[in-house]
Design a protein around this motif. Structure first.
Motif, PDB file in Angstrom:
ATOM      1  N   ILE A  74     -11.824   4.875   2.963  1.00  0.00           N
ATOM      2  CA  ILE A  74     -12.307   3.543   2.998  1.00  0.00           C
ATOM      3  C   ILE A  74     -11.270   2.448   3.024  1.00  0.00           C
ATOM      4  O   ILE A  74     -11.104   1.422   4.176  1.00  0.00           O
ATOM      5  CB  ILE A  74     -13.417   3.203   1.710  1.00  0.00           C
ATOM      6  N   ASP A  75     -10.186   2.507   2.297  1.00  0.00           N
ATOM      7  CA  ASP A  75      -9.104   1.864   2.307  1.00  0.00           C
ATOM      8  C   ASP A  75      -8.358   1.651   3.695  1.00  0.00           C
ATOM      9  O   ASP A  75      -8.065   0.727   4.447  1.00  0.00           O
ATOM     10  CB  ASP A  75      -8.056   2.142   1.310  1.00  0.00           C
ATOM     11  N   TYR A  76      -8.195   3.080   4.414  1.00  0.00           N
ATOM     12  CA  TYR A  76      -7.611   3.040   5.694  1.00  0.00           C
ATOM     13  C   TYR A  76      -8.526   2.429   6.643  1.00  0.00           C
ATOM     14  O   TYR A  76      -7.916   1.490   7.460  1.00  0.00           O
ATOM     15  CB  TYR A  76      -7.650   4.349   5.998  1.00  0.00           C
ATOM     16  N   CYS A  77      -9.733   2.511   6.711  1.00  0.00           N
ATOM     17  CA  CYS A  77     -10.725   1.877   7.492  1.00  0.00           C
ATOM     18  C   CYS A  77     -10.779   0.494   7.450  1.00  0.00           C
ATOM     19  O   CYS A  77     -10.600  -0.411   8.378  1.00  0.00           O
ATOM     20  CB  CYS A  77     -12.033   2.510   7.465  1.00  0.00           C
ATOM     21  N   GLU A  78     -10.750  -0.083   6.124  1.00  0.00           N
ATOM     22  CA  GLU A  78     -10.715  -1.509   6.013  1.00  0.00           C
ATOM     23  C   GLU A  78      -9.077  -2.362   6.578  1.00  0.00           C
ATOM     24  O   GLU A  78      -9.241  -3.208   7.229  1.00  0.00           O
ATOM     25  CB  GLU A  78     -10.641  -1.866   4.683  1.00  0.00           C
ATOM     26  N   LEU A  79      -8.171  -1.323   6.354  1.00  0.00           N
ATOM     27  CA  LEU A  79      -6.784  -1.819   6.824  1.00  0.00           C
ATOM     28  C   LEU A  79      -6.732  -1.802   8.479  1.00  0.00           C
ATOM     29  O   LEU A  79      -6.285  -2.780   9.034  1.00  0.00           O
ATOM     30  CB  LEU A  79      -5.819  -0.914   6.453  1.00  0.00           C
ATOM     31  N   ILE A  80      -7.295  -0.812   8.906  1.00  0.00           N
ATOM     32  CA  ILE A  80      -7.387  -0.866  10.514  1.00  0.00           C
ATOM     33  C   ILE A  80      -8.085  -1.931  10.854  1.00  0.00           C
ATOM     34  O   ILE A  80      -7.778  -2.622  11.931  1.00  0.00           O
ATOM     35  CB  ILE A  80      -7.913   0.452  10.949  1.00  0.00           C
ATOM     36  N   GLU A  81      -9.398  -2.361  10.407  1.00  0.00           N
ATOM     37  CA  GLU A  81     -10.389  -3.505  10.688  1.00  0.00           C
ATOM     38  C   GLU A  81      -9.383  -4.890  10.740  1.00  0.00           C
ATOM     39  O   GLU A  81      -9.513  -5.505  11.587  1.00  0.00           O
ATOM     40  CB  GLU A  81     -11.535  -3.595   9.937  1.00  0.00           C
ATOM     41  N   SER A  82      -8.764  -4.822   9.623  1.00  0.00           N
ATOM     42  CA  SER A  82      -8.086  -6.414   9.249  1.00  0.00           C
ATOM     43  C   SER A  82      -6.982  -6.436  10.377  1.00  0.00           C
ATOM     44  O   SER A  82      -6.681  -7.420  10.819  1.00  0.00           O
ATOM     45  CB  SER A  82      -7.667  -6.387   7.981  1.00  0.00           C
TER      46      SER A  82
END
Length: 326
Positions: free
Chosen positions: A241-249
């Motif tokens: 989840i943290d990785y996907c949020e970082l990629i999105e931002s």
């Protein structure tokens, strides 16, 4: 001068590698040829399907991939221990999914009896097969040969489809690994092929996001196993989840039509890596420009240089600027 592959791969230093293959002909790997108007978009599916299949055969996990219009990116993790644990039967079974093998391996696979001398000969052959099944060069060779044959058949021609050598970068520490994965996952957005990670077709990030929506992780990709703790299972030591949020931002920062901002204190991954927003954005947009054979901290680059007997390693200055703790 290109380096021998043995000087680019060092399992003593890292099991993680970033590989890039580029087309050599004017024809696209996929997408639409502006000269003829012919679309080759379906070939992206060929590459993705073959790559995921090879991951089920080789002792090599896929951390990230992106199939672009004239090249492919893939981040791989070599699992030598897994290959070493396979029985002779398992090695032969896997090898026969890719190649015909020898007469002795075929007889053994069918359960036919072999003499002692034949078994000794087969064991020597299986040793070679086992080594090849955790060899990045053999995986990339099989992938590219398969796609080249299919493309040549479709184009009704012969000759090279890919450049003679694929590019390989050793990822020597966690900062290099995560930054490279993000660089690969964000490739379609940087190239204006897609507007968001979840719509980036034929990429690992789209596959991960779609699985995450279902509360799952893709079986065909290396798992995210949560933050650092004792007795870590095999996988990437961060939250998916943290990785996907970082990629999105990060994707919003890259796109010119979106307002995006990254605060390291709001990203547990960047906070753990000790990278600031400026370092992170440079890494995820210019990764290949600043590093060549290996990527990592200055200390890790020095070790890699010693183990691979390089006279010098390009990227030392950038390593100090981009991969040191902020």
């Amino acid at each position: 001068m290109p380096q021998p592959r043995k000087n680019q791969i060092s399992l003593i230093d890292t099991p993680y590698y970033h590989c890039v293959s580029r087309c050599v002909r004017r024809s696209f790997l996929c997408g639409e040829d502006s000269f003829t108007g012919q679309s080759f978009e379906h070939r992206r599916g060929w590459v993705e399907k073959r790559l995921l299949f090879l991951a089920s055969v080789f002792a090599i996990d896929i951390c990230a991939y992106a199939v672009m219009s004239n090249h492919t990116h893939v981040v791989l993790c070599v699992d030598k221990d897994s290959a070493d644990s396979w029985s002779m039967t398992e090695v032969i079974r896997r090898w026969h999914q890719l190649y015909q093998g020898t007469l002795l391996s075929q007889q053994y696979h069918k359960g036919e009896p072999l003499s002692d001398a034949e078994l000794v000969s087969l064991e020597q052959t299986v040793t070679i097969y086992r080594q090849r099944l955790y060899d990045i060069s053999w995986l990339m060779r099989n992938l590219n040969e398969h796609i080249a044959r299919e493309a040549n058949k479709e184009d009704e021609c012969t000759g090279r489809f890919w450049e003679g050598r694929f590019k390989s970068q050793a990822l020597l520490d966690e900062s290099a690994l995560i930054a490279c994965m993000a660089y690969v996952d964000l490739n379609p957005i940087r190239a204006n092929m897609d507007s968001a990670p979840e719509t980036s077709r034929h990429t690992s990030i789209q596959r991960r996001i779609h699985a995450l929506i279902k509360g799952e992780q893709p079986r065909t990709l290396m798992r995210f196993v949560g933050n650092h703790k004792k007795d870590m299972p095999k996988g990437i030591a961060y939250s998916l989840i943290d990785y996907c949020e970082l990629i999105e931002s990060t994707g919003k920062c890259i796109r010119q039509d979106k307002a995006g901002h990254i605060k390291p204190q709001h990203s547990s991954i960047l906070n753990s890596l000790g990278l600031n927003a400026e370092q992170w954005l440079t890494l995820t947009t210019e990764f290949e420009q600043h590093f060549y054979t290996a990527v990592g901290s200055e200390h890790m680059l020095q070790q890699f240089k010693q183990h691979t007997k390089h006279q010098r390693i390009r990227g030392m200055v950038k390593a100090r600027a981009l991969l040191q703790h902020a």
